[in-house]
Motif scaffolding. Structure first.
Motif, short mmCIF file in Angstrom:
data_model
loop_
_atom_site.label_atom_id
_atom_site.label_comp_id
_atom_site.label_asym_id
_atom_site.label_seq_id
_atom_site.Cartn_x
_atom_site.Cartn_y
_atom_site.Cartn_z
N THR A 44 1.00 -1.17 0.06
CA THR A 44 -0.22 0.07 0.21
C THR A 44 0.92 1.25 0.02
O THR A 44 0.69 2.30 -0.64
CB THR A 44 -0.93 0.08 1.11
OG1 THR A 44 -1.78 -1.03 0.96
CG2 THR A 44 -1.83 1.37 1.30
N ALA A 48 0.55 3.05 -3.68
CA ALA A 48 -0.19 4.12 -3.43
C ALA A 48 -1.49 4.20 -4.28
O ALA A 48 -1.76 4.86 -5.03
CB ALA A 48 0.62 5.56 -3.90
N PRO A 49 -2.26 3.13 -3.81
CA PRO A 49 -3.59 2.73 -4.57
C PRO A 49 -4.33 4.27 -4.12
O PRO A 49 -4.26 4.69 -3.34
CB PRO A 49 -4.03 1.46 -3.98
CG PRO A 49 -3.59 1.52 -2.62
CD PRO A 49 -2.12 2.02 -2.86
N ASP A 50 -5.63 4.08 -4.94
CA ASP A 50 -6.69 5.11 -4.63
C ASP A 50 -7.67 4.83 -3.68
O ASP A 50 -8.26 5.61 -3.23
CB ASP A 50 -7.57 5.27 -6.05
CG ASP A 50 -6.54 5.87 -6.93
OD1 ASP A 50 -5.79 6.78 -6.77
OD2 ASP A 50 -6.80 5.61 -8.20
N LEU A 51 -7.73 3.45 -3.34
CA LEU A 51 -8.64 2.87 -2.38
C LEU A 51 -8.00 1.33 -2.13
O LEU A 51 -7.52 0.63 -2.71
CB LEU A 51 -9.87 2.88 -3.15
CG LEU A 51 -11.20 2.28 -2.12
CD1 LEU A 51 -12.36 3.06 -2.28
CD2 LEU A 51 -11.24 0.95 -2.25
N GLN A 75 -0.67 5.48 4.31
CA GLN A 75 -1.26 6.19 3.28
C GLN A 75 -2.55 6.96 3.71
O GLN A 75 -3.70 6.53 3.39
CB GLN A 75 -1.55 5.14 2.01
CG GLN A 75 -0.55 4.60 1.17
CD GLN A 75 0.24 5.67 0.34
OE1 GLN A 75 -0.05 7.02 0.75
NE2 GLN A 75 0.99 5.43 -0.75
N LYS A 77 -3.85 9.61 2.76
CA LYS A 77 -4.66 9.85 2.04
C LYS A 77 -5.50 8.89 1.04
O LYS A 77 -6.56 9.20 0.40
CB LYS A 77 -4.12 10.76 0.57
CG LYS A 77 -3.30 11.97 1.34
CD LYS A 77 -2.61 12.89 0.40
CE LYS A 77 -2.12 14.16 1.03
NZ LYS A 77 -1.28 14.86 0.01
N THR A 78 -5.51 7.65 1.48
CA THR A 78 -6.13 6.54 0.64
C THR A 78 -7.32 6.08 1.62
O THR A 78 -7.12 5.63 2.89
CB THR A 78 -4.97 5.45 0.50
OG1 THR A 78 -3.79 5.89 -0.46
CG2 THR A 78 -5.87 4.16 -0.24
N ALA A 121 -14.19 7.02 -2.81
CA ALA A 121 -12.85 7.72 -3.17
C ALA A 121 -13.18 9.03 -3.42
O ALA A 121 -12.31 9.82 -3.08
CB ALA A 121 -12.09 7.03 -4.25
N ARG A 125 -11.29 12.10 -1.20
CA ARG A 125 -10.54 13.10 -1.93
C ARG A 125 -11.12 14.67 -1.57
O ARG A 125 -10.18 15.34 -1.11
CB ARG A 125 -10.36 12.86 -3.20
CG ARG A 125 -9.28 13.76 -3.96
CD ARG A 125 -9.26 13.39 -5.39
NE ARG A 125 -10.33 13.88 -6.11
CZ ARG A 125 -10.85 13.24 -7.09
NH1 ARG A 125 -10.37 11.94 -7.49
NH2 ARG A 125 -11.83 13.56 -7.76
#
Length: 133
Positions: A44, A48-51, A75, A77-78, A121, A125
């Motif tokens: 992860t 750096a996945p979005d979710l 992460q 921000k995820t 997501a 954000r």
């Protein structure tokens, strides 16, 4: 967020593979999956996945909250989404304490799952932008 990049954490490889195929068919990009909590944290951070989707029922119950908290730490921000066979108050409390963004049931249809994940997501954000992160 047309090409949502998703990472899956589930203790059972056949389930991960089936879920990855469901998400890919629904237009999401599965960038990896694992059943190993330490590897999940490392990947992860690296990918750096979005979710991140996590089935806490397939993990050792005592380690699941720590896993989610570690994912959120590496992460922040995820968004982390619990995807499990059933959602009860215990799952919600564990999720809230561990920084999870949402809890969904595995029985959700593929289109609805993809739609919900994109929405989660996007909301995550927007909240970060509002908070100045």
């Amino acid at each position: 967020m047309n090409h949502l990049r998703v990472f899956i954490v589930d203790g059972y490889e056949p389930v991960r593979e089936k879920l990855a195929a469901r998400l890919s068919k629904s237009g999401l990009q599965v960038i990896g999956h694992t059943g190993n909590p330490e590897e999940a944290v490392r990947l992860t951070q690296t990918l750096a996945p979005d979710l991140v989707l996590v089935d806490i029922r397939s993990m050792a119950s005592s380690g699941a909250p720590a896993l989610c908290a570690n994912l959120a730490r590496v992460q922040p921000k995820t968004p982390i989404v619990i995807l499990t066979s059933y959602v009860d108050d215990e799952v919600r409390v564990l999720g809230t304490e561990a920084g999870v963004s949402a809890c969904l049931q595995k029985t959700i249809g593929s289109r609805d799952l993809a739609k919900n994940l994109k929405s989660i997501a996007t909301q995550h954000r927007k909240a970060q932008l509002f908070e100045g992160r």
